[in-house]
Scaffold this active site. Sequence first.
Site, mmCIF file in Angstrom:
data_model
loop_
_atom_site.group_PDB
_atom_site.id
_atom_site.type_symbol
_atom_site.label_atom_id
_atom_site.label_comp_id
_atom_site.label_asym_id
_atom_site.label_seq_id
_atom_site.Cartn_x
_atom_site.Cartn_y
_atom_site.Cartn_z
ATOM 1 N N HIS A 121 -8.627 33.916 18.634
ATOM 2 C CA HIS A 121 -9.762 33.510 18.158
ATOM 3 C C HIS A 121 -10.115 31.932 18.303
ATOM 4 C CE1 HIS A 121 -8.837 31.698 14.531
ATOM 5 N NE2 HIS A 121 -7.855 32.507 14.096
ATOM 6 N N ASP A 145 -12.919 30.193 16.823
ATOM 7 C CA ASP A 145 -13.464 29.638 15.811
ATOM 8 C C ASP A 145 -12.234 28.965 14.870
ATOM 9 O OD1 ASP A 145 -12.599 32.248 15.115
ATOM 10 O OD2 ASP A 145 -13.703 31.656 13.218
ATOM 11 N N GLU A 183 -13.451 34.875 13.679
ATOM 12 C CA GLU A 183 -12.445 35.556 13.165
ATOM 13 C C GLU A 183 -12.218 35.188 11.660
ATOM 14 O OE1 GLU A 183 -8.117 36.316 11.810
ATOM 15 O OE2 GLU A 183 -9.418 34.640 12.013
ATOM 16 N N GLU A 184 -12.369 34.028 11.671
ATOM 17 C CA GLU A 184 -12.051 33.421 9.983
ATOM 18 C C GLU A 184 -13.056 34.049 9.061
ATOM 19 O OE1 GLU A 184 -9.568 31.901 9.434
ATOM 20 O OE2 GLU A 184 -8.732 30.898 11.095
ATOM 21 N N GLU A 239 -1.567 34.399 16.410
ATOM 22 C CA GLU A 239 -1.751 33.827 15.272
ATOM 23 C C GLU A 239 -0.557 33.017 15.028
ATOM 24 O OE1 GLU A 239 -4.496 33.177 13.197
ATOM 25 O OE2 GLU A 239 -5.932 34.961 13.902
ATOM 26 N N HIS A 265 -5.561 25.963 8.264
ATOM 27 C CA HIS A 265 -6.587 25.845 7.215
ATOM 28 C C HIS A 265 -6.527 24.614 6.228
ATOM 29 C CE1 HIS A 265 -7.764 30.303 7.436
ATOM 30 N NE2 HIS A 265 -7.482 29.752 8.248
HETATM 31 ZN ZN ZN Z 1 -6.403 32.382 12.850
#
Ligand code: ZN
Length: 396
Positions: free
Chosen positions: A83, A85, A147-148, A175, A369
């Site tokens: 992803h 984003d 995706e987030e 991931e 994150h």
């Molecule tokens: Zn991710």
Amino acid sequence: MQKNIIEEAFPETLKILSELIKFKTISGTSNIDLIEYCEKKLEVLGAKSFKTFDDKKLRANLFSTISGKKKLNGEGGIILSGHTDVVPASDNGWTSNPFVATKKNDRIYGRGSCDMKGFIACTLALAPYFSRQNLKKPIHFSYTYDEETACQGAPVMLRELKNRKINCSICIVGEPTNMKAIQAHKGCYEYSTHFTGLAGHGSAPDKGVNAIEYANQFINKLMELRRELKKREPKNSVFTPPYTTLQIGRIKGGIARNVIADQCTVDWELRPVVFEDGVFVNQIIDKYVNDILLPEMRKTYPESNIKKEVIGEIIGFNKEEESEAVNLICNLTGDNSKDVVSFGTEAGLFQELGISTVVCGPGSIAQAHKIDEYVSFDELKLCLKMLIDLKDQISN
Ligand SMILES: [Zn+2]
């Protein structure tokens, strides 16, 4: 030989990763510049691509195919999925600018470095290498948006993949897993339920409709369902805890002690271990709202309302008895630990299409994150090695 290829591809990987981090692709904002950057890189190698978009054409998914030196019909290809984003980052607390890649201590820092532009950079850096091989199966690059925020982009891309009848056999979702094969994760369903009643003076509660009080009944029903979910624990569950969980994350409502609250919102989530549990909870709670709560509220005020907003429903990624994708990764990495994780990914969506899927990528979810997110050089090199070995499995 292989070592040379890694040494060659590694500086290119860092360069691409630095460029990817510079695109401020926070979920919900445009990722078009990044997608065009990736598209161009693959186009010059002769890749065949298609893009799909969100309603406003602000964000795009790219699906691009490299067939190597031969013409392939596209059957049985392997998808490398990432992803594009990232979650937001403010300069506050970061040692360096989150959107400028910073190299330090054999790590590269920046928002998205591990989740998951590092993996995308590895795939792009090796794309020229793939394109020079005699591949037996095509390699597909899948780069999605948002995706987030509950996997909003991938379904749009997968619908088109189905329309075009592109049959893929394996998908690797990159991931951050420290390059370990992940074979399952729970689903993650997120909801906000909005209650609208009638305001009034606190001294006359029967003349209004108190949204908070109805929200409270709603929450009690959810708690009852939570107990039911424990009893529904599947045999041989691979998860911790082994059953579907339900949780209230936030309540917001009312303005003052002496005013009947006409608004209340309950944010809640469900993490199903099996798809049926999601259906079970939604059916019962919807029925309770429609048959019990709403009629009661509307007796006093006909315009009362309860509205469920679906923030997102990331479907679970289920353990397969014999997974081609998981076995492939174990063979490539020489690591047979097949694990499960507690975070959601796009894996369940690919699996739903009948594609054998595994989650495996560079970096650790512990850094994702977070402030000062990073991916280590070693992890990127392990990922390059895995992808180079993958080529050997599918070429002459
Ligand atoms: Zn991710």
